[in-house]
Design a protein around this motif. Structure first.
Motif, mmCIF file in Angstrom:
data_model
loop_
_atom_site.group_PDB
_atom_site.id
_atom_site.type_symbol
_atom_site.label_atom_id
_atom_site.label_comp_id
_atom_site.label_asym_id
_atom_site.label_seq_id
_atom_site.Cartn_x
_atom_site.Cartn_y
_atom_site.Cartn_z
ATOM 1 N N VAL A 88 0.855 -1.183 0.000
ATOM 2 C CA VAL A 88 0.000 0.000 0.000
ATOM 3 C C VAL A 88 0.891 1.233 0.000
ATOM 4 C CG1 VAL A 88 -1.752 1.304 1.263
ATOM 5 C CG2 VAL A 88 -1.867 -1.205 1.187
ATOM 6 N N ILE A 89 0.567 2.186 -0.857
ATOM 7 C CA ILE A 89 1.383 3.399 -0.971
ATOM 8 C C ILE A 89 0.597 4.578 -0.442
ATOM 9 C CG2 ILE A 89 2.592 4.926 -2.575
ATOM 10 C CD1 ILE A 89 2.884 2.391 -4.395
ATOM 11 N N GLY A 90 1.114 5.206 0.622
ATOM 12 C CA GLY A 90 0.444 6.341 1.237
ATOM 13 C C GLY A 90 0.589 6.299 2.748
ATOM 14 N N GLY A 91 0.309 7.430 3.402
ATOM 15 C CA GLY A 91 0.519 7.498 4.844
ATOM 16 C C GLY A 91 -0.652 8.051 5.630
ATOM 17 N N GLY A 92 -1.827 8.153 5.009
ATOM 18 C CA GLY A 92 -2.992 8.694 5.704
ATOM 19 C C GLY A 92 -3.881 7.595 6.259
ATOM 20 N N ASP A 93 -5.044 7.997 6.753
ATOM 21 C CA ASP A 93 -5.967 7.026 7.335
ATOM 22 C C ASP A 93 -6.501 6.046 6.289
ATOM 23 O OD1 ASP A 93 -5.697 8.010 9.887
ATOM 24 O OD2 ASP A 93 -7.357 9.410 9.723
ATOM 25 N N THR A 94 -6.618 6.488 5.031
ATOM 26 C CA THR A 94 -7.083 5.577 3.975
ATOM 27 C C THR A 94 -6.071 4.453 3.772
ATOM 28 O OG1 THR A 94 -8.299 7.341 2.859
ATOM 29 C CG2 THR A 94 -7.768 5.403 1.549
ATOM 30 N N ALA A 95 -4.789 4.782 3.832
ATOM 31 C CA ALA A 95 -3.750 3.754 3.711
ATOM 32 C C ALA A 95 -3.860 2.744 4.844
ATOM 33 C CB ALA A 95 -2.361 4.401 3.708
ATOM 34 N N MET A 96 -4.103 3.242 6.071
ATOM 35 C CA MET A 96 -4.257 2.335 7.218
ATOM 36 C C MET A 96 -5.501 1.460 7.056
ATOM 37 S SD MET A 96 -1.624 2.717 9.065
ATOM 38 C CE MET A 96 -0.800 2.997 7.496
ATOM 39 N N ASP A 97 -6.575 2.020 6.501
ATOM 40 C CA ASP A 97 -7.775 1.219 6.241
ATOM 41 C C ASP A 97 -7.460 0.087 5.260
ATOM 42 O OD1 ASP A 97 -9.191 2.924 7.877
ATOM 43 O OD2 ASP A 97 -10.131 4.048 6.238
ATOM 44 N N CYS A 98 -6.648 0.399 4.241
ATOM 45 C CA CYS A 98 -6.308 -0.605 3.219
ATOM 46 C C CYS A 98 -5.430 -1.718 3.792
ATOM 47 C CB CYS A 98 -5.595 0.059 2.047
ATOM 48 S SG CYS A 98 -6.647 1.116 1.037
ATOM 49 N N ALA A 142 6.774 10.381 12.624
ATOM 50 C CA ALA A 142 6.383 11.657 13.239
ATOM 51 C C ALA A 142 5.669 12.570 12.257
ATOM 52 C CB ALA A 142 7.615 12.356 13.804
ATOM 53 N N ASN A 143 5.938 12.414 10.957
ATOM 54 C CA ASN A 143 5.347 13.284 9.936
ATOM 55 C C ASN A 143 4.178 12.639 9.199
ATOM 56 O OD1 ASN A 143 7.046 15.913 9.500
ATOM 57 N ND2 ASN A 143 8.521 14.295 9.952
ATOM 58 N N MET A 144 3.731 11.515 9.696
ATOM 59 C CA MET A 144 2.642 10.796 9.035
ATOM 60 C C MET A 144 1.309 11.521 9.279
ATOM 61 S SD MET A 144 1.978 6.755 9.429
ATOM 62 C CE MET A 144 1.289 5.800 8.081
ATOM 63 N N PRO A 145 0.505 11.733 8.241
ATOM 64 C CA PRO A 145 -0.750 12.468 8.429
ATOM 65 C C PRO A 145 -1.850 11.645 9.099
ATOM 66 C CG PRO A 145 -0.504 11.808 6.138
ATOM 67 C CD PRO A 145 0.776 11.443 6.831
ATOM 68 N N GLY A 146 -1.743 10.329 9.047
ATOM 69 C CA GLY A 146 -2.783 9.473 9.614
ATOM 70 C C GLY A 146 -2.736 9.427 11.132
ATOM 71 N N SER A 147 -3.781 8.853 11.722
ATOM 72 C CA SER A 147 -3.896 8.725 13.166
ATOM 73 C C SER A 147 -2.840 7.767 13.714
ATOM 74 C CB SER A 147 -5.294 8.207 13.518
ATOM 75 O OG SER A 147 -5.339 7.708 14.831
ATOM 76 N N GLN A 148 -2.133 8.193 14.749
ATOM 77 C CA GLN A 148 -1.115 7.324 15.371
ATOM 78 C C GLN A 148 -1.761 6.087 15.988
ATOM 79 O OE1 GLN A 148 2.175 7.532 15.175
ATOM 80 N NE2 GLN A 148 2.082 9.390 13.955
ATOM 81 N N ARG A 149 -2.989 6.229 16.438
ATOM 82 C CA ARG A 149 -3.697 5.074 17.009
ATOM 83 C C ARG A 149 -3.936 4.022 15.934
ATOM 84 N NH1 ARG A 149 -8.637 6.930 20.364
ATOM 85 N NH2 ARG A 149 -9.525 7.392 18.333
ATOM 86 N N GLU A 150 -4.274 4.473 14.714
ATOM 87 C CA GLU A 150 -4.492 3.539 13.612
ATOM 88 C C GLU A 150 -3.191 2.860 13.193
ATOM 89 O OE1 GLU A 150 -7.531 2.559 12.020
ATOM 90 O OE2 GLU A 150 -8.008 3.356 13.994
ATOM 91 N N VAL A 151 -2.098 3.616 13.220
ATOM 92 C CA VAL A 151 -0.787 3.040 12.895
ATOM 93 C C VAL A 151 -0.441 1.939 13.894
ATOM 94 C CG1 VAL A 151 1.686 3.526 12.727
ATOM 95 C CG2 VAL A 151 0.045 5.164 11.804
ATOM 96 N N GLN A 152 -0.677 2.216 15.170
ATOM 97 C CA GLN A 152 -0.388 1.218 16.203
ATOM 98 C C GLN A 152 -1.241 -0.030 16.010
ATOM 99 O OE1 GLN A 152 -0.993 2.609 20.243
ATOM 100 N NE2 GLN A 152 -0.933 0.531 21.054
ATOM 101 N N LYS A 202 -3.105 2.118 -4.353
ATOM 102 C CA LYS A 202 -2.787 3.553 -4.338
ATOM 103 C C LYS A 202 -3.666 4.256 -3.308
ATOM 104 C CE LYS A 202 -3.837 3.888 -8.776
ATOM 105 N NZ LYS A 202 -4.019 4.466 -10.139
ATOM 106 N N ALA A 203 -3.035 4.753 -2.234
ATOM 107 C CA ALA A 203 -3.769 5.475 -1.189
ATOM 108 C C ALA A 203 -3.086 6.818 -0.958
ATOM 109 C CB ALA A 203 -3.811 4.654 0.097
ATOM 110 N N LEU A 204 -2.969 7.579 -2.052
ATOM 111 C CA LEU A 204 -2.213 8.833 -2.037
ATOM 112 C C LEU A 204 -3.104 10.054 -1.816
ATOM 113 C CD1 LEU A 204 -0.167 7.831 -5.155
ATOM 114 C CD2 LEU A 204 0.803 8.091 -2.885
ATOM 115 N N GLY A 205 -4.369 9.821 -1.515
ATOM 116 C CA GLY A 205 -5.286 10.941 -1.305
ATOM 117 C C GLY A 205 -6.239 11.100 -2.479
#
Length: 477
Positions: free
Chosen positions: A295-305, A326-336, A397-400
């Motif tokens: 998956v390519i991207g760093g937002g919440d949509t990428a985490m959903d994918c 630290a610069n990721m736009p998505g939720s840190q909780r979702e990353v965890q 592709k989860a680039l926004g």
């Protein structure tokens, strides 16, 4: 003298509802957080410091009266807590589930700043409204008086639904036009069930329908009905289409088979959860089962994918993001949550090209963070000679998302857009360059949060009511 029910943050530690273990939850699409028990909700709500300047409320896009409904919850006055919560928020149980509280209300909690751990605002918000549904406190929409004026809303996402709710309660006749077969927009088809179970959205759709909102589904504006026809049929129009055009990848092989859009991938998965017939899922095109997924991207949509791919039975799931954690736009909780479930996040990594037809790998170039850009974020720079190939059977592709060209798509003249393609609309009212036409949510803001769409929908509905009242006054003269 009554015992003080609040300010217990000194003696009571922060606690979240129980989260299902990663091994258990990675095999289904059910929500991962349990519901608070009544005693636990009271206990956690009682940690609120009831500060004189509530930053939680200030940093909530809807300016929810958070300290008030926390206190009422702590005192066991849940029905009153619900009444105050829904006075400012059309869908509190949805915001309680999917808002990035760590960046909004909870992230600005005063006791969090003092080192005591934030109040678990989102979990309490969800608990209050789920309890309200269970106890029948969520009442059907019954306007005090019906009006003969009508409003057409294009788009049944959170912005359009929020506007419909406000307008219908005022007695306006409301028709919502949407391209999908179910209302809800991204709430229905873009957000996976493990974050937002679909019956939560469907019961809100049913509440609006039972309250007199007419839904015209499977309706593509510009094809099945013209924008001018909608405008001619109604006294005012609200555009709430959202943004669905996917930002594209560049580089050799970017159009290879097996490289798919996040919105298509998530929609197929959600349709499958509804029990729909989804040929693209069944034939493997939009199904990660047994595949190496990138998956390519760093937002919440990428985490959903990535988290959806895990549940579909992918053999490996990796996420490429060109900046660091630290610069990721998505939720840190979702990353965890993603990491707990087995996702590998490759920081400072970006695609340079693709191998194979259909795709068999991504050519990855390693990055480092250089000087800050205009926004103050450090810009990624390529590290020469550090490229490698990441094996992949499906690339998502989860680039926004970007806006579609609505004036061209709908054949509308005089509808002004910005240089980014979003509709140019007046702040707070959503008023556009066309008389009686308003716009709300992502089609104005660009890709943003559900809570902002709800705010826009509610604000614009009030402006539409003023417009309709003005039109009525002119007609009466």
């Amino acid at each position: 003298m009554a015992k003080q029910p609040m300010l217990k943050f000194v003696s009571v530690e922060r606690d979240m509802p129980e989260k299902r273990g990663a091994e258990s939850r990675r095999h289904d699409f059910n929500e991962i957080y349990a519901e608070f028990a009544d005693a636990k909700a009271k206990e956690q709500a009682s940690r609120c410091s009831q500060c004189g300047v509530p930053y939680c409320q200030t940093h909530c896009p809807l300016h929810n009266n958070i300290p008030d409904w926390l206190r009422l919850t702590a005192e066991g006055r849940l029905q009153e807590a619900y009444e105050i919560s829904q006075a400012t928020n059309t869908f509190p149980e949805i915001c309680g589930r999917i808002c990035p509280q760590d960046r909004l209300c909870e992230g600005n909690c005063v006791i969090e700043q003092s080192g005591h751990g934030t109040v678990t605002i989102g979990a309490v918000e969800k608990y209050i409204t789920d309890t309200a549904w269970e106890n029948g406190w969520v009442k059907p929409i019954v306007p005090a008086m019906e009006r003969d004026q009508s409003v057409g809303i294009i788009g049944a996402g959170p912005g359009g639904l929020a506007a419909a709710d406000v307008l219908r309660r005022a007695g306006v006749q409301v028709t919502i036009y949407d391209r999908y077969d179910r209302a809800g927009g991204l709430l229905t088809y873009g957000i996976p069930g493990f974050k937002l179970e679909k019956d939560v959205v469907m019961r809100r759709n049913e509440q609006l329908e039972q309250g007199g909102v007419e839904f015209v589904l499977n309706c593509n504006v510009g094809e099945d009905i013209s924008f001018d026809a909608i405008r001619g049929k109604h006294d005012a129009v609200v555009i709430a289409t959202g943004v669905y055009k996917t930002r594209d990848l560049e580089g050799p092989g970017a159009d290879a088979e097996g490289i798919v859009r996040a919105i298509d991938y998530l929609t197929a998965s959600n349709r499958k959860s509804f029990g729909d017939d989804v040929p693209e899922y069944d034939n493997g095109e939009l199904n990660a089962a047994g595949k190496r997924v990138v998956v390519i991207g760093g937002g919440d949509t990428a985490m959903d994918c990535v988290r959806t791919a895990i549940r579909q039975g992918a053999t490996s799931v990796k996420c490429l993001y060109r900046r660091d954690r630290a610069n990721m736009p998505g939720s840190q909780r979702e990353v965890q949550n993603a990491e707990e479930e087995g996702v590998v996040l490759e920081w400072l990594s970006a695609p340079k090209g693709f191998v194979g037809e259909p795709v068999t790998g991504v050519i990855v170039q390693k990055m480092r963070l250089g000087a800050p850009d205009a926004s103050g974020r450090q810009s990624p720079e390529v590290i020469e000679g550090a490229d490698y190939v990441e094996d992949a059977d499906i690339v998502i592709k989860a680039l926004g998302f970007e806006p579609e060209d609505l004036p061209k798509l709908w054949g509308v003249e005089g509808l002004d857009v910005t240089r980014w393609g979003t509709i140019r609309a007046e702040y707070t009212t959503g008023k556009t360059s066309l008389d009686g036409v308003y716009a709300v949510g992502d089609i104005v803001r660009g890709a943003s949060l559900v809570v902002w769409a709800i705010r826009d929908g509610r604000d614009s509905a009030q402006a539409v009511l003023e417009y309709l009242n003005g039109a009525r006054a002119v007609a009466a003269e």
